[in-house]
Design a protein around this motif. Sequence first.
Motif, PDB file in Angstrom:
ATOM      1  N   GLU A  86      49.786 -94.089  76.142  1.00 27.77           N
ATOM      2  CA  GLU A  86      48.830 -95.158  75.836  1.00 27.77           C
ATOM      3  C   GLU A  86      48.896 -96.269  76.859  1.00 27.77           C
ATOM      4  OE1 GLU A  86      48.144 -96.948  72.025  1.00 27.77           O
ATOM      5  OE2 GLU A  86      48.809 -95.101  71.053  1.00 27.77           O
ATOM      6  N   HIS A  87      50.119 -96.626  77.270  1.00 26.43           N
ATOM      7  CA  HIS A  87      50.308 -97.643  78.304  1.00 26.43           C
ATOM      8  C   HIS A  87      51.631 -97.380  79.024  1.00 26.43           C
ATOM      9  CE1 HIS A  87      52.892 -99.400  75.222  1.00 26.43           C
ATOM     10  NE2 HIS A  87      53.469-100.073  76.200  1.00 26.43           N
ATOM     11  N   VAL A  88      51.777 -98.002  80.191  1.00 29.22           N
ATOM     12  CA  VAL A  88      53.010 -97.925  80.964  1.00 29.22           C
ATOM     13  C   VAL A  88      53.421 -99.344  81.305  1.00 29.22           C
ATOM     14  CG1 VAL A  88      54.074 -97.177  83.131  1.00 29.22           C
ATOM     15  CG2 VAL A  88      52.482 -95.662  81.965  1.00 29.22           C
ATOM     16  N   ALA A  89      54.635 -99.710  80.951  1.00 27.23           N
ATOM     17  CA  ALA A  89      55.162-101.040  81.262  1.00 27.23           C
ATOM     18  C   ALA A  89      55.498-101.126  82.750  1.00 27.23           C
ATOM     19  CB  ALA A  89      56.403-101.317  80.421  1.00 27.23           C
ATOM     20  N   PRO A  90      55.305-102.289  83.363  1.00 29.74           N
ATOM     21  CA  PRO A  90      55.579-102.435  84.796  1.00 29.74           C
ATOM     22  C   PRO A  90      56.995-102.024  85.203  1.00 29.74           C
ATOM     23  CG  PRO A  90      54.456-104.376  83.989  1.00 29.74           C
ATOM     24  CD  PRO A  90      54.793-103.537  82.790  1.00 29.74           C
ATOM     25  N   ASP A  91      57.992-102.338  84.390  1.00 25.52           N
ATOM     26  CA  ASP A  91      59.370-102.023  84.775  1.00 25.52           C
ATOM     27  C   ASP A  91      59.625-100.523  84.832  1.00 25.52           C
ATOM     28  OD1 ASP A  91      59.111-102.002  81.958  1.00 25.52           O
ATOM     29  OD2 ASP A  91      61.246-102.375  81.684  1.00 25.52           O
ATOM     30  N   THR A  92      58.824 -99.738  84.147  1.00 23.46           N
ATOM     31  CA  THR A  92      58.969 -98.281  84.173  1.00 23.46           C
ATOM     32  C   THR A  92      58.753 -97.735  85.575  1.00 23.46           C
ATOM     33  OG1 THR A  92      58.170 -98.132  81.907  1.00 23.46           O
ATOM     34  CG2 THR A  92      58.087 -96.113  83.201  1.00 23.46           C
ATOM     35  N   LEU A  93      57.845 -98.352  86.321  1.00 22.27           N
ATOM     36  CA  LEU A  93      57.464 -97.843  87.637  1.00 22.27           C
ATOM     37  C   LEU A  93      58.331 -98.390  88.765  1.00 22.27           C
ATOM     38  CD1 LEU A  93      53.620 -97.934  87.099  1.00 22.27           C
ATOM     39  CD2 LEU A  93      55.240 -96.086  86.641  1.00 22.27           C
ATOM     40  N   PRO A 127      55.727 -92.245  94.845  1.00 19.03           N
ATOM     41  CA  PRO A 127      56.648 -92.122  93.709  1.00 19.03           C
ATOM     42  C   PRO A 127      57.894 -91.334  94.095  1.00 19.03           C
ATOM     43  CG  PRO A 127      54.814 -90.614  93.452  1.00 19.03           C
ATOM     44  CD  PRO A 127      54.511 -91.457  94.660  1.00 19.03           C
ATOM     45  N   CYS A 128      58.939 -91.531  93.322  1.00 21.62           N
ATOM     46  CA  CYS A 128      60.163 -90.765  93.527  1.00 21.62           C
ATOM     47  C   CYS A 128      60.341 -89.805  92.344  1.00 21.62           C
ATOM     48  CB  CYS A 128      61.375 -91.683  93.662  1.00 21.62           C
ATOM     49  SG  CYS A 128      61.801 -92.547  92.144  1.00 21.62           S
ATOM     50  N   SER A 129      61.327 -88.939  92.462  1.00 18.76           N
ATOM     51  CA  SER A 129      61.564 -87.938  91.420  1.00 18.76           C
ATOM     52  C   SER A 129      61.954 -88.569  90.084  1.00 18.76           C
ATOM     53  CB  SER A 129      62.636 -86.947  91.863  1.00 18.76           C
ATOM     54  OG  SER A 129      63.860 -87.624  92.084  1.00 18.76           O
ATOM     55  N   ARG A 130      62.403 -89.822  90.083  1.00 19.29           N
ATOM     56  CA  ARG A 130      62.764 -90.505  88.834  1.00 19.29           C
ATOM     57  C   ARG A 130      61.574 -90.662  87.904  1.00 19.29           C
ATOM     58  NH1 ARG A 130      66.300 -95.612  89.125  1.00 19.29           N
ATOM     59  NH2 ARG A 130      66.312 -95.046  86.951  1.00 19.29           N
ATOM     60  N   MET A 131      60.367 -90.561  88.430  1.00 18.84           N
ATOM     61  CA  MET A 131      59.184 -90.722  87.588  1.00 18.84           C
ATOM     62  C   MET A 131      59.035 -89.580  86.601  1.00 18.84           C
ATOM     63  SD  MET A 131      58.018 -93.678  88.146  1.00 18.84           S
ATOM     64  CE  MET A 131      59.692 -94.207  88.402  1.00 18.84           C
ATOM     65  N   GLU A 132      59.654 -88.444  86.873  1.00 20.45           N
ATOM     66  CA  GLU A 132      59.649 -87.333  85.902  1.00 20.45           C
ATOM     67  C   GLU A 132      60.408 -87.747  84.646  1.00 20.45           C
ATOM     68  OE1 GLU A 132      58.204 -83.938  86.071  1.00 20.45           O
ATOM     69  OE2 GLU A 132      57.063 -85.209  87.440  1.00 20.45           O
ATOM     70  N   GLY A 136      57.881 -88.548  81.966  1.00 19.26           N
ATOM     71  CA  GLY A 136      57.826 -87.209  81.399  1.00 19.26           C
ATOM     72  C   GLY A 136      57.339 -86.209  82.431  1.00 19.26           C
ATOM     73  N   PRO A 137      57.284 -84.936  82.049  1.00 18.18           N
ATOM     74  CA  PRO A 137      56.846 -83.898  82.974  1.00 18.18           C
ATOM     75  C   PRO A 137      55.480 -84.240  83.579  1.00 18.18           C
ATOM     76  CG  PRO A 137      57.738 -82.907  80.993  1.00 18.18           C
ATOM     77  CD  PRO A 137      57.636 -84.392  80.732  1.00 18.18           C
ATOM     78  N   GLY A 138      55.389 -84.132  84.894  1.00 21.69           N
ATOM     79  CA  GLY A 138      54.145 -84.478  85.584  1.00 21.69           C
ATOM     80  C   GLY A 138      54.055 -85.942  85.967  1.00 21.69           C
ATOM     81  N   GLY A 139      55.058 -86.729  85.622  1.00 20.77           N
ATOM     82  CA  GLY A 139      55.053 -88.158  85.936  1.00 20.77           C
ATOM     83  C   GLY A 139      54.960 -88.452  87.422  1.00 20.77           C
ATOM     84  N   TYR A 140      55.641 -87.631  88.206  1.00 17.23           N
ATOM     85  CA  TYR A 140      55.570 -87.783  89.670  1.00 17.23           C
ATOM     86  C   TYR A 140      54.118 -87.661  90.133  1.00 17.23           C
ATOM     87  CZ  TYR A 140      56.085 -86.669  94.628  1.00 17.23           C
ATOM     88  OH  TYR A 140      55.965 -86.665  95.994  1.00 17.23           O
TER      89      TYR A 140
END
Length: 168
Positions: A86-93, A127-132, A136-140
């Motif tokens: 639904e949303h992504v918080a800035p600190d997540t990225l 993006p880096c691999s940490r985005m997975e 979640g899967p496909g985050g990268y």
Amino acid sequence: MSTTAARPAPDSPLGKLMAALPRAGTVEWIGVRPARDTAMVAVESAQASTGGGLTGDRYKGGNGKRGITLIQAEHLPVIAALAGHEHVAPDTLRRNLVVSGIPLVALKGRRFRVGGLVLEGTESCDPCSRMEDALGPGGYNAMRGHGGLCARIVEGGIVRVGDAVEAL
């Protein structure tokens, strides 16, 4: 190849188009990463050092090309949608600044002012691999093309939430 080598001549028709920005942007959020693999800390302002990074951020700029990272606020809902959230918080990225109202891609290879800082856009912030793990899967892949901009700190100073972002 340098970031400026691919730019057209400033007085060419394409150069004039690339230099024209609709308006200044605004700093919406600031975050620092105190250590590897720890949560980001949101701050209202941060000191930045010339050729380095933000005070309190573990990443001090290395070769200077990545002293500070920026992402567009307008891309957060796109990343969320592509990652199935639904949303992504800035600190997540894990970017230092979230800015709105200005296309960051237009600042690549250019100098720009953010509050009391002068920055130079050096490269896309892929993006880096940490985005997975973070998204979640496909985050990268959800972040590809939306990861923002890395910048060198040309003139240090203080940046605050609410500061203007303007091309020079």
